[in-house]
Scaffold this motif. Structure first.
Motif, PDB file in Angstrom:
ATOM      1  N   ALA A   8     -34.192  32.034   8.592  1.00 23.50           N
ATOM      2  CA  ALA A   8     -34.958  32.211   7.362  1.00 23.50           C
ATOM      3  C   ALA A   8     -34.121  32.003   6.107  1.00 23.50           C
ATOM      4  N   CYS A   9     -32.828  32.184   6.212  1.00 26.00           N
ATOM      5  CA  CYS A   9     -32.004  32.081   5.004  1.00 26.00           C
ATOM      6  C   CYS A   9     -30.627  31.527   5.344  1.00 26.00           C
ATOM      7  N   LYS A  10     -29.812  31.333   4.312  1.00 25.44           N
ATOM      8  CA  LYS A  10     -28.499  30.726   4.534  1.00 25.44           C
ATOM      9  C   LYS A  10     -27.544  31.657   5.288  1.00 25.44           C
ATOM     10  N   TYR A  11     -27.848  32.966   5.284  1.00 22.25           N
ATOM     11  CA  TYR A  11     -26.994  33.892   6.028  1.00 22.25           C
ATOM     12  C   TYR A  11     -27.273  33.793   7.518  1.00 22.25           C
ATOM     13  N   CYS A  12     -28.536  33.555   7.857  1.00 26.78           N
ATOM     14  CA  CYS A  12     -28.868  33.277   9.266  1.00 26.78           C
ATOM     15  C   CYS A  12     -28.066  32.058   9.732  1.00 26.78           C
TER      16      CYS A  12
END
Ligand code: 9UX
Length: 72
Positions: free
Chosen positions: A13-17
């Motif tokens: 879902a996001c850049k941390y994923c």
């Protein structure tokens, strides 16, 4: 004995994923280089097949909680 595989990774879902998936792949024995892109939901992994297999790489991704499908 160096191979390249591409995985489709579902659920990022996001850049941390993306960073998490890339980090665990990069840290896996036999992986020379891993890059994971959020936009395409794809991972490209260069690995040594004497040390690790594509199905093991899928398991590594799935341990982080994302589903992985082998593309090539
Ligand atoms: Mo934030 Mo990416 O919980 O999961 S790291 S959406």
């Amino acid at each position: 004995n160096i191979l390249l595989c591409r995985l489709h990774i579902k659920g990022m879902a996001c850049k941390y994923c993306t960073s998490t998936v890339q980090f665990v792949l990069q840290a896996s024995p036999g992986v020379q280089r891993a890059s994971v892109a959020l936009a395409t939901e794809e991972a490209e992994i260069r690995y040594d097949r004497r040390i690790v297999s594509a199905s093991q790489l899928i398991q590594v991704v799935e341990e982080t909680g994302f589903e992985a499908i082998l593309l090539t």
